[in-house]
Motif scaffolding. Structure first.
Motif, short mmCIF file in Angstrom:
data_model
loop_
_atom_site.label_atom_id
_atom_site.label_comp_id
_atom_site.label_asym_id
_atom_site.label_seq_id
_atom_site.Cartn_x
_atom_site.Cartn_y
_atom_site.Cartn_z
N VAL A 104 44.72 35.73 52.47
CA VAL A 104 43.51 34.91 52.41
C VAL A 104 42.33 35.65 53.04
CG1 VAL A 104 42.45 32.79 53.23
CG2 VAL A 104 44.74 32.75 52.31
N THR A 134 29.99 35.11 48.19
CA THR A 134 30.17 34.07 49.20
C THR A 134 29.76 34.62 50.57
OG1 THR A 134 32.44 34.77 49.43
CG2 THR A 134 32.03 32.90 48.00
N SER A 135 29.77 33.76 51.59
CA SER A 135 29.28 34.19 52.91
C SER A 135 30.26 33.94 54.02
CB SER A 135 27.99 33.46 53.26
OG SER A 135 27.20 33.29 52.15
N PHE A 136 31.52 34.32 53.81
CA PHE A 136 32.48 34.12 54.90
C PHE A 136 32.07 34.92 56.14
CE2 PHE A 136 35.31 32.87 51.42
CZ PHE A 136 35.84 31.72 51.97
N GLN A 150 24.16 33.47 56.90
CA GLN A 150 24.40 32.29 56.07
C GLN A 150 25.47 31.39 56.69
OE1 GLN A 150 23.00 31.16 53.43
NE2 GLN A 150 21.78 32.85 52.64
N GLY A 151 25.77 31.58 57.95
CA GLY A 151 26.76 30.70 58.58
C GLY A 151 28.15 31.28 58.60
N LEU A 204 36.09 35.44 62.34
CA LEU A 204 37.10 34.72 61.56
C LEU A 204 38.10 35.72 60.97
CD1 LEU A 204 38.24 32.25 60.00
CD2 LEU A 204 36.62 32.79 58.20
N LEU A 230 43.08 28.80 54.70
CA LEU A 230 41.81 28.29 54.18
C LEU A 230 41.31 27.12 55.02
CD1 LEU A 230 42.56 28.47 50.37
CD2 LEU A 230 40.84 29.77 51.62
N SER A 245 42.04 26.47 58.16
CA SER A 245 41.54 26.95 59.46
C SER A 245 40.17 27.59 59.31
CB SER A 245 42.48 27.96 60.11
OG SER A 245 43.73 27.95 59.57
N SER A 246 39.96 28.32 58.22
CA SER A 246 38.64 28.94 58.01
C SER A 246 37.56 27.88 57.95
CB SER A 246 38.61 29.74 56.71
OG SER A 246 39.62 30.68 56.68
N TYR A 294 36.88 26.70 61.40
CA TYR A 294 36.33 27.76 62.22
C TYR A 294 34.86 28.00 61.89
CZ TYR A 294 36.14 32.05 64.92
OH TYR A 294 35.82 32.98 65.86
N LEU A 295 34.55 28.00 60.59
CA LEU A 295 33.18 28.36 60.20
C LEU A 295 32.23 27.17 60.22
CD1 LEU A 295 33.73 30.81 57.24
CD2 LEU A 295 33.06 31.35 59.57
N GLN A 296 32.71 26.01 59.74
CA GLN A 296 31.79 24.90 59.52
C GLN A 296 32.10 23.68 60.39
OE1 GLN A 296 29.07 24.56 57.26
NE2 GLN A 296 29.18 26.79 57.28
N ARG A 327 29.80 18.21 56.79
CA ARG A 327 29.89 18.03 55.34
C ARG A 327 28.53 17.59 54.82
NH1 ARG A 327 32.85 12.44 55.83
NH2 ARG A 327 31.13 11.11 55.24
N THR A 383 26.01 29.75 50.38
CA THR A 383 25.74 29.04 51.64
C THR A 383 27.04 28.83 52.40
OG1 THR A 383 26.04 26.93 50.55
CG2 THR A 383 23.80 27.78 50.63
N GLY A 384 26.90 28.45 53.66
CA GLY A 384 28.08 28.30 54.51
C GLY A 384 29.09 27.31 53.95
N THR A 388 30.49 28.31 50.39
CA THR A 388 31.52 29.34 50.45
C THR A 388 32.90 28.72 50.53
OG1 THR A 388 30.05 30.91 51.53
CG2 THR A 388 32.39 31.19 51.90
N LEU A 389 33.04 27.77 51.47
CA LEU A 389 34.35 27.16 51.68
C LEU A 389 34.71 26.22 50.55
CD1 LEU A 389 33.73 26.82 55.37
CD2 LEU A 389 35.79 27.84 54.43
#
Lengths: 67, 612, 187, 247
Positions: free
Chosen positions: B277, B290-292, B297-298, B303, C35, C37-38, C41-43, C47, C118-119, C122-123
């Protein structure tokens, strides 16, 4: 339909109903609560997944070797 | 030609797949209005090329036809040709793995020689910095692949089913699939220099791995493909050990090598998909925008470090646990004593698997992660020294009062113990946060993990090769050359890597093309030692090639060992055992009068096995 | 002896296949775990308000319903009820396709409100995309299953193909049951 | 205790004594020059770990040497060894000692070292230095004095300094070997690290007094380095006053 097939089909239906309840409760909690919904969601989602794993996927086949 | 039809068909299908997938990628680029990038074409093209390759190489004939209701075709051919085909026999796959990875090992070793040539003196010596970085990264990832897959792929495939008295692994076709995933990996890695190389090292930290040359994309796709192969291998071995054991082969009678493979497989099954992943996220950042890891971009580069090391630290145990298995196996047979503290060792293997999953953040000691994470991860990391110590306990206890037979496998096992001891002790310096703040990303780390990986895994691999060579090939190697190889490799290994500890402490950071003038003398010493270390493999190669072709015919059990693989002919018959063996006792029952491990021919005459 | 071995072999073959499939699910579970956890972690629990909650609920219900039909197909197949088996497989495929259409609608809205650069986008796109890929492979497998079933491949005593694909389909549902709240409902 | 094990213990004691003597004698050559107070904590931890490692190494090596010399057979062994699968006291002793050693290591120098570093970091800051990495150079800002330097990092001796490290593009790492301090420069994040230079010196006399990027960042990663110069407080102020002020 044989009777055991019928009862298994009915079991599936009940599991589905339970899953529907879970989904809708989740939805109400998730959309309704502005914050702090996640503990409720964990309480709902994990047993929901468990229902599928136990009843639909028959995980117990792994350790019940007779058949 | 008949031998190569599968490969040629695979290549043609791969080309068709690439054109198809690449075409979709091209259309998508146009639809999204993104010009100036061809990476979606490459990524999608590769995805379909991979599928095409697998189907062409044999997956369709051996398996896919059944999905559409056709009978599967038998692809088996006899003789040497089968080694080039999609063959489902575990012994053929084992040899395929072994030969492929020994060549990859020697190739990556040559890359190391190039690196040491560049580093022999300060300033530029033979190559530019970008070439150096690519060489360094390729050396890293290929050696990681060698360490992960050689013992698992070669020895576990060949010997695990025999050790547990089975006819084959649980899923022979999955097994073949996991081998045939490897040629694309090799091709992708060899292509990277043509696409700008990749300069991230094998860890591929973003954002660098997102913004650098296309070579990086090739590397990422190769890593993901390799990961799939590794997952399938792990899945297969776990299932094999659980379901394919011969009757009487209880868990308590399982040879320790089987335990090593079983526990290592638990990690490769689970952790590998986790890292996939992380790698896919980098690919998406490159290909799909994308912006991981794009902080503006956040996204957050940390990570990736967490996800990556959640796999890559346990991955160390994917490499080490089979190595533990081999050396304990060798030590017990060559000390002619039962394996000491067997249950403790098995328990510690599981404990290592468990701990392996909760120590990853010690690789992030200088990453700027949250302050409260340091101490918990330091504690779990240092706890690992307890189960690792149990392996030493078992090895030393087994040798104690034994009848030591110092043949080449035993020498390598003893060398392993010494090297791994140094690797383990220096690991403490990296686990300890105060010292690691200084040592992180320096040559101290380089020296440390070469002690565990080369001094550990490669020595175990060599022990395994010299231990099982007669069984694999049916021939015996030259004893003198083997001993020369051991002493040469063991001494030059230590001469090469001990000074690197000093270099690291004294300000040489890793992954550098150049270093301060003051470190020139030690670096020259290290380089010369490294060349001599590299030269020791010429002895090895000579011995292997000559002995495989011309060596004296080996007897069935040259070591008079008790485990099952030595009770059948060398090389083993096609179906391993003419009759399913009946296991009746401990594989390590040395010194017990009348102790029997297995009855090979339960129906017929009592052809007992066992030493004495 | 040989016969005994064969019988034992047939029995343990099924057990072996099941174990292998479950291990595959375990491995896959780690993909979704990474996924999820990501996402946190990121956001965190963020929502966007533009997320189409009703559509999310509808496609969740559809996927759960498809699990029911898949279950019924397996039970029918186990009892040699070929007609019901084929019918339920067709239901499942259709529901899977409707689910995918729902995802496509969502994606069109998503591109407008939170594009993949965007943040949250992305997810959102990665998680739904990875899951939709699983649905797609499931639909392909179910289609193959349908045609194999029509040619009389499965009997009440031998239906591992059905069992395996249906289990996979349930697993895709399990993954959604976990993804749905993490993506749509946490706050 | 058997006679054989007794010999191993003697061998172990001898090896340990020799090893510890070697550690004490060699540490000054092993550890590089140190130019910050925080480095003392790192060096102390390093030395402690070395001292703890020696007996462990010595025991395994003693067992190995003794076993190989005493138990080896010339040619193929004609007999098996004793069927000894376990030995309660030995296993218990091993587990106890290894667990105890691990706990000792965790507490000291692990946790004590961490606490010492944190205590050191918690002191009043005399100077803030912002360090920003870009491929492949460092931009050093003294926000309190409105001074920017790109060619060298100049620091006052004995001042407690907070480095605020950041990056504009990829991961870098801030590392001054003679300070023993390292922290990554992460895009989108500010990481901090503290150091108190303890003696004057400069890169021209000692290559370890340099600010080096320690996280692979591309072609010129190894060249991403600026010299460090540690000056007396007075000289530092003079240096500051000579710099162009920016807003």
């Amino acid at each position: 339909m044989k009777s055991d097939q019928r009862s298994l089909m009915r079991l599936g239906l009940w599991v589905f109903v339970a899953l529907m309840v879970v989904e809708i409760l989740e939805y109400i909690v998730g959309v309704g609560l502005k914050r702090g919904a996640w503990p409720f969601l964990v309480i709902l989602a994990v047993p929901g997944a468990g229902l599928i794993i136990y009843y639909f996927m028959h995980i117990s086949q792994l350790w019940r070797r007779e058949e | 030609m008949a031998a190569l039809t599968g490969i040629i068909k695979g290549l043609i299908f791969a080309l068709i797949g690439f054109i198809f997938g690449g075409g979709i990628g091209f259309l998508l680029i146009n639809a999204a209005g993104r010009s100036g990038t061809n990476e979606p074409v490459i990524a999608l093209g590769y995805l379909f090329a991979l599928i095409g390759w697998l189907f062409g190489a044999g997956l369709w004939d051996a398996w896919g036809r059944e999905w559409v209701g056709l009978p599967a075709r038998k692809l088996e051919v006899n003789g040497w040709k089968r080694y080039f085909r999609f063959c489902t026999n575990h012994k053929v796959i084992g040899v395929q793995y072994l030969v492929t990875f020994v060549f990859l090992f020697l190739f990556a070793g040559l890359l190391a020689m190039l690196m040491r040539t560049e580093l022999i003196a300060p300033g530029q010596t033979i190559m530019g910095p970008n070439t150096y970085n690519t060489t360094m990264s390729l050396h890293g990832i290929i050696m990681i692949a060698v360490a992960v897959a050689t013992i698992m792929g070669a020895f576990a495939n060949f010997f695990l089913p025999i050790l547990i008295g089975a006819e084959d692994v649980a899923f022979p076709r999955v097994n073949a699939l996991s081998f045939w995933l490897l040629p694309p990996v090799v091709i992708l890695l060899l292509l990277t220099p043509l696409f700008g190389g990749f300069d991230t090292g094998w860890t591929a930290y973003p954002p660098l791995s997102v913004i650098n040359a296309t070579g990086s994309l090739f590397f990422l796709m190769a890593f993901i493909t390799f990961g799939i192969s590794s997952i399938l291998g792990g899945l297969n071995f776990i299932t094999t050990v659980i379901t394919q054991r011969a009757s009487g082969m209880t868990w308590g009678r399982l040879p320790i090598f089987a335990w090593g493979i079983f526990t290592a497989s638990m990690i490769s099954l689970t952790a590998t998909s986790f890292v996939a992943v992380g790698l896919i996220q980098v690919v998406l950042d490159r290909v799909a925008g994308t912006s991981f890891f794009n902080a503006s971009q956040g996204g957050n580069p940390l990570l990736y470090e967490h996800i990556f090391w959640f796999y890559s630290h346990p991955a160390v145990y994917i490499m080490i646990l089979p190595g533990f298995g081999i050396i304990l196996e060798v030590i017990t047979h060559f000390s002619r004593k039962p394996l000491f503290a067997y249950k403790w060792v098995v328990g510690s293997f599981f404990f290592i698997v468990f701990l392996g999953f909760i120590v990853w953040a010690h690789h992030l000691n200088t990453s700027g992660m949250s302050d409260y994470l340091y101490i918990p991860f330091m504690v779990t990391t240092e706890l690992i020294s307890i189960p690792t110590g149990v392996v030493f306990l078992s090895a030393l206890g087994t040798m104690w009062l034994g009848r030591l037979w110092l043949r080449p496998p035993m020498l390598f096992a003893l060398g392993y113990l010494f090297n791994f001891l140094i690797g383990g002790v220096t690991g403490i310096f990296n686990a300890d946060v105060p010292t690691d703040i200084h040592l992180h990303d320096t040559y101290f780390i380089v020296a440390h993990f070469h002690y565990t990986m080369m001094g550990g895994v490669i020595f175990a691999l060599m022990a395994g090769i010299y231990y099982w060579f007669p069984k694999l090939t049916g021939r015996m190697y030259n004893e003198t050359l083997a001993k020369v190889h051991f002493w040469w490799m063991f001494i030059m290994f230590n001469v090469t890597f001990i000074p690197m500890f000093w270099l690291g402490i004294n300000g040489m950071n890793r992954r550098v093309f150049d270093y301060p003038e003051a470190l020139g003398g030690v670096n020259m010493f290290v380089s010369i030692a490294a060349f001599l270390l590299g030269a020791s493999f010429l002895v090895f190669l000579t011995n292997m090639v000559y002995s495989w072709l011309r060596g004296p015919v080996a007897e069935a059990n040259p070591w008079r060992a008790r485990t099952l693989e030595w009770q059948i002919s060398s090389p083993p018959p096609e179906e391993n055992f003419p009759e399913p063996p009946q296991v009746v006792g401990d594989p390590y029952g040395y010194g017990i009068p009348g102790s029997v491990h297995a009855v090979l021919n339960p129906a017929g005459s009592a052809l007992n096995t066992g030493g004495g | 002896m040989a016969l005994a071995k064969e019988i034992h072999g047939a029995y343990s073959r099924l057990h072996t296949n099941r174990l292998g499939l479950w291990l595959f699910f375990l491995s896959e579970l780690f993909i979704f775990a990474a996924l999820i956890s990501s996402r946190f972690y990121l956001q965190g629990f963020y929502r966007p308000a533009e997320l189409n909650q009703l559509l999310g609920l509808v496609i969740s219900v559809i996927l759960v319903l498809s699990s029911l039909t898949a279950y019924r197909a397996e039970i029918a197949s186990a009892h040699g009820d070929q007609r019901r088996f084929r019918l339920n497989i067709l239901f499942t495929i259709s529901l899977g396709l409707i689910f995918l259409i729902g995802v496509v609608i969502e994606w069109r809205e998503g591109f407008h409100f939170f594009p993949p650069s965007t943040g949250f986008g992305t997810l959102f796109f990665t998680m739904t995309g990875v899951h939709a890929f699983h649905v797609l492979t499931g639909i392909i497998a179910l289609t193959i299953l349908y045609f194999l079933g029509r040619s009389g491949r499965f009997t009440s005593g031998s239906y591992w193909g059905v069992e395996g694909v249906v289990k996979y389909w349930h697993f895709v549902d399990v993954a959604w049951v976990l993804i749905y709240p993490t993506l749509y409902l946490v706050s | 205790m058997s006679k054989q094990f007794f010999i191993v213990v003697i061998l172990w004691i001898v090896l340990t004594a020799a090893g510890e003597a070697l550690v004490i004698a060699l540490t000054p050559f092993l550890l590089p020059s140190r130019a910050a107070l925080e480095g003392q904590i790192v060096d102390d931890a390093f030395r402690t770990l070395m001292m703890l490692a020696v007996p462990v190494l010595a025991f395994v090596v003693a067992m190995l040497i003794y076993s190989v010399l005493r138990f080896r057979r010339r040619g193929e062994p004609t007999q098996d060894g004793p069927a000894m699968r376990s030995h309660g006291p030995f296993i218990a002793g091993w587990m106890l000692v290894s667990t105890a050693l691990t706990i000792v290591m965790i507490v000291h120098p692990g946790i004590t070292g961490m606490n010492a570093l944190r205590a050191q970091a918690g002191k009043d800051v005399d100077l803030v230095v912002q360090v920003e990495g870009s491929r492949w150079n460092w931009k050093i800002t003294y926000p309190q004095h409105k001074v920017i330097s790109r060619t060298e990092l100049v620091l006052p001796v004995d001042g407690h300094i907070r480095f605020e490290v950041s990056s504009t593009d990829v991961l870098h790492a801030f590392w001054i070997p003679s300070f023993r301090m390292k922290i990554d420069a992460v895009p989108g994040m500010m990481t901090t690290i503290y150091a108190t230079p303890s003696k004057t010196g400069s890169f021209s006399s000692d290559h370890k007094i340099r600010l080096q990027c320690a996280e692979a960042c591309g072609i010129l990663h190894d060249k991403m380095m600026v010299p460090v110069r540690v000056l007396e407080q007075k000289e530092f102020e003079t240096w500051l006053s000579q710099q162009v002020k920016v807003d």
